[in-house]
Design a protein around this motif. Structure first.
Motif, mmCIF file in Angstrom:
data_model
loop_
_atom_site.group_PDB
_atom_site.id
_atom_site.type_symbol
_atom_site.label_atom_id
_atom_site.label_comp_id
_atom_site.label_asym_id
_atom_site.label_seq_id
_atom_site.Cartn_x
_atom_site.Cartn_y
_atom_site.Cartn_z
ATOM 1 N N GLU A 2 -38.613 -4.957 33.983
ATOM 2 C CA GLU A 2 -38.052 -6.159 34.396
ATOM 3 C C GLU A 2 -37.822 -6.336 36.010
ATOM 4 O OE1 GLU A 2 -34.381 -9.032 33.489
ATOM 5 O OE2 GLU A 2 -34.666 -7.290 32.299
ATOM 6 N N TYR A 3 -37.284 -5.233 36.699
ATOM 7 C CA TYR A 3 -36.679 -5.368 38.003
ATOM 8 C C TYR A 3 -37.802 -4.830 38.934
ATOM 9 C CZ TYR A 3 -32.552 -6.752 35.850
ATOM 10 O OH TYR A 3 -31.461 -7.352 35.006
ATOM 11 N N ALA A 4 -38.622 -4.075 38.628
ATOM 12 C CA ALA A 4 -39.500 -3.637 39.555
ATOM 13 C C ALA A 4 -40.586 -2.641 38.948
ATOM 14 C CB ALA A 4 -38.801 -2.362 40.601
ATOM 15 N N ASP A 5 -41.839 -3.450 39.486
ATOM 16 C CA ASP A 5 -42.872 -2.445 38.985
ATOM 17 C C ASP A 5 -43.186 -1.465 40.235
ATOM 18 O OD1 ASP A 5 -43.384 -3.115 36.596
ATOM 19 O OD2 ASP A 5 -44.789 -4.779 37.078
ATOM 20 N N ILE A 6 -42.884 -0.281 40.087
ATOM 21 C CA ILE A 6 -43.141 0.685 41.069
ATOM 22 C C ILE A 6 -44.500 0.470 41.766
ATOM 23 C CG2 ILE A 6 -43.130 3.141 41.685
ATOM 24 C CD1 ILE A 6 -40.714 3.597 40.724
ATOM 25 N N SER A 7 -44.709 0.610 42.940
ATOM 26 C CA SER A 7 -45.914 1.142 43.517
ATOM 27 C C SER A 7 -45.965 2.273 44.307
ATOM 28 C CB SER A 7 -46.385 -0.475 44.586
ATOM 29 O OG SER A 7 -45.539 -0.239 45.567
ATOM 30 N N LEU A 8 -47.015 2.691 44.394
ATOM 31 C CA LEU A 8 -47.162 3.965 45.034
ATOM 32 C C LEU A 8 -46.450 4.182 46.438
ATOM 33 C CD1 LEU A 8 -50.859 5.578 44.527
ATOM 34 C CD2 LEU A 8 -48.420 6.183 43.777
ATOM 35 N N SER A 168 -18.660 0.448 37.931
ATOM 36 C CA SER A 168 -18.523 1.055 36.719
ATOM 37 C C SER A 168 -19.776 0.634 35.897
ATOM 38 C CB SER A 168 -17.173 0.251 36.157
ATOM 39 O OG SER A 168 -17.559 -0.803 35.805
ATOM 40 N N CYS A 169 -20.051 1.675 35.030
ATOM 41 C CA CYS A 169 -21.080 1.542 33.963
ATOM 42 C C CYS A 169 -20.676 1.725 32.734
ATOM 43 C CB CYS A 169 -22.272 2.795 34.160
ATOM 44 S SG CYS A 169 -23.670 2.987 33.376
ATOM 45 N N ASP A 170 -20.092 0.707 32.094
ATOM 46 C CA ASP A 170 -19.186 0.573 31.000
ATOM 47 C C ASP A 170 -20.092 0.921 29.692
ATOM 48 O OD1 ASP A 170 -17.167 -0.226 32.490
ATOM 49 O OD2 ASP A 170 -17.410 -2.408 32.145
ATOM 50 N N THR A 171 -21.531 0.628 29.617
ATOM 51 C CA THR A 171 -22.138 1.303 28.776
ATOM 52 C C THR A 171 -22.664 2.567 28.436
ATOM 53 O OG1 THR A 171 -24.213 0.624 29.981
ATOM 54 C CG2 THR A 171 -23.785 -1.015 28.513
ATOM 55 N N GLY A 172 -22.605 3.275 29.588
ATOM 56 C CA GLY A 172 -22.901 4.620 29.847
ATOM 57 C C GLY A 172 -24.122 4.884 29.634
ATOM 58 N N ILE A 173 -24.651 5.887 30.337
ATOM 59 C CA ILE A 173 -26.182 6.198 30.523
ATOM 60 C C ILE A 173 -26.585 7.044 29.218
ATOM 61 C CG2 ILE A 173 -27.833 7.677 31.870
ATOM 62 C CD1 ILE A 173 -26.730 5.111 33.202
ATOM 63 N N PRO A 176 -33.006 7.863 30.895
ATOM 64 C CA PRO A 176 -33.306 7.729 32.178
ATOM 65 C C PRO A 176 -33.801 6.480 32.712
ATOM 66 C CG PRO A 176 -34.214 9.735 31.254
ATOM 67 C CD PRO A 176 -33.798 8.784 30.185
ATOM 68 N N ASN A 177 -34.467 5.635 31.897
ATOM 69 C CA ASN A 177 -35.065 4.314 32.299
ATOM 70 C C ASN A 177 -33.988 3.416 32.379
ATOM 71 O OD1 ASN A 177 -37.553 5.859 31.120
ATOM 72 N ND2 ASN A 177 -38.393 4.353 32.656
ATOM 73 N N GLN A 178 -33.143 3.555 31.739
ATOM 74 C CA GLN A 178 -31.889 2.722 31.536
ATOM 75 C C GLN A 178 -31.142 2.840 32.873
ATOM 76 O OE1 GLN A 178 -28.681 4.190 29.761
ATOM 77 N NE2 GLN A 178 -27.295 2.454 30.129
ATOM 78 N N TYR A 179 -30.885 3.924 33.489
ATOM 79 C CA TYR A 179 -30.316 4.433 34.621
ATOM 80 C C TYR A 179 -30.928 3.828 35.647
ATOM 81 C CZ TYR A 179 -28.536 7.713 38.299
ATOM 82 O OH TYR A 179 -27.825 8.022 39.514
ATOM 83 N N PHE A 180 -32.364 4.023 35.643
ATOM 84 C CA PHE A 180 -33.233 3.115 36.668
ATOM 85 C C PHE A 180 -33.009 1.842 36.947
ATOM 86 C CE2 PHE A 180 -37.234 0.877 37.937
ATOM 87 C CZ PHE A 180 -37.323 1.354 38.932
ATOM 88 N N GLU A 181 -33.094 1.005 35.559
ATOM 89 C CA GLU A 181 -32.855 -0.158 35.766
ATOM 90 C C GLU A 181 -31.734 -0.788 35.998
ATOM 91 O OE1 GLU A 181 -35.175 -2.829 33.994
ATOM 92 O OE2 GLU A 181 -36.590 -1.261 33.965
ATOM 93 N N GLU A 182 -30.361 -0.170 35.759
ATOM 94 C CA GLU A 182 -29.197 -0.511 36.146
ATOM 95 C C GLU A 182 -29.050 -0.324 37.638
ATOM 96 O OE1 GLU A 182 -26.490 -1.304 34.061
ATOM 97 O OE2 GLU A 182 -27.382 -0.984 31.954
ATOM 98 N N SER A 183 -29.681 0.662 37.935
ATOM 99 C CA SER A 183 -29.479 0.861 39.597
ATOM 100 C C SER A 183 -30.174 -0.049 40.114
ATOM 101 C CB SER A 183 -29.994 2.260 39.827
ATOM 102 O OG SER A 183 -31.079 2.422 40.868
ATOM 103 N N LYS A 185 -30.645 -3.309 39.397
ATOM 104 C CA LYS A 185 -29.782 -4.308 39.281
ATOM 105 C C LYS A 185 -28.963 -4.431 40.542
ATOM 106 C CE LYS A 185 -29.284 -4.640 34.529
ATOM 107 N NZ LYS A 185 -28.401 -4.638 33.392
ATOM 108 N N ILE A 186 -28.239 -3.342 40.557
ATOM 109 C CA ILE A 186 -27.174 -3.153 41.376
ATOM 110 C C ILE A 186 -27.664 -3.295 43.040
ATOM 111 C CG2 ILE A 186 -25.432 -1.713 42.645
ATOM 112 C CD1 ILE A 186 -25.219 -0.469 39.581
ATOM 113 N N LEU A 187 -28.870 -2.613 43.301
ATOM 114 C CA LEU A 187 -29.546 -2.332 44.591
ATOM 115 C C LEU A 187 -30.239 -3.875 45.072
ATOM 116 C CD1 LEU A 187 -31.008 0.974 44.649
ATOM 117 C CD2 LEU A 187 -28.955 0.337 45.616
ATOM 118 N N LYS A 188 -30.709 -4.588 43.989
ATOM 119 C CA LYS A 188 -31.320 -5.892 44.263
ATOM 120 C C LYS A 188 -30.371 -7.121 44.039
ATOM 121 C CE LYS A 188 -35.807 -4.193 43.946
ATOM 122 N NZ LYS A 188 -37.291 -4.512 43.364
#
Ligand code: SF4
Length: 189
Positions: A2-8, A168-173, A176-183, A185-188
């Protein structure tokens, strides 16, 4: 995703800003050794697919590293098939899903393997060094190591996330893809 389709062109920067430690480690080892064994190729490859790396980019990414060690022909014969397979383009055409933390934590990396969960599989010294490279203070690190000693690996990862992003990350990790998405979300935001 949803947040980023990583490109090379962004992948090195994003690996540093948004990958959980398990994937940072695999990514760095691949860049360093120009090779990963099967377990590492699966764990990192499916994660990258999950963050939106397209098949063509994935092939280019793995080819760039692997062909520093093996010939192009051997890459096509031995490795490209498996990458297409992970994307559901070969064999039974199953669309393989990225591994969750529970699967990674219970994996059993052997000598020369770099897959697995660093909170579970690294020595204490290596883990501390890795956490310090992620910018954790000694206080933050002690909190993480406390969870590790009590075998709460996902909580250790959650505390790392909270220290790195200052939130805080209330849901917990738990993935790994959830970690990425949450991160992202914050950075963007
Ligand atoms: Fe990766 Fe999950 Fe371990 Fe974090 S807890 S390092 S996301 S396997």
């Amino acid at each position: 995703s949803e947040y980023a389709d990583i490109s090379l062109k962004d992948i090195d920067q994003v690996s540093k800003s948004s990958f959980p430690l398990c994937m940072r480690h695999l990514f760095e080892k691949l860049r360093e050794d120009h090779h990963l064994k099967h377990g590492g190729r699966m764990q990192l490859g499916l994660f990258l697919k999950g963050v939106g790396l397209k098949l063509d980019d994935a092939l280019a990414f793995w080819r760039e590293e692997f062909t520093k060690k093996v010939g192009s022909e051997r890459f096509d014969k031995e490795y490209a098939y498996a990458i297409r397979h992970n994307y559901g383009k070969e064999g039974k055409r199953t669309d393989y899903t990225p591994y969750a933390c529970s699967k990674i934590i219970t994996s059993a990396p052997g000598a020369g393997d770099h897959h697995g969960c660093p909170y579970r599989h690294f020595s204490e010294d290596n883990l501390k060094a890795a956490l310090s490279r992620m910018g954790l203070s000694s206080r933050g690190m002690e909190d993480v190591m406390d969870k590790v000693r009590n075998r709460h690996y996902q909580l250790a990862c959650t505390l790392t996330f909270e220290a790195v992003y200052g939130t805080s990350c209330d849901t917990g990790i738990n993935h790994p893809n959830q970690y990425f998405e949450e991160s992202q979300k914050i950075l963007k935001s």
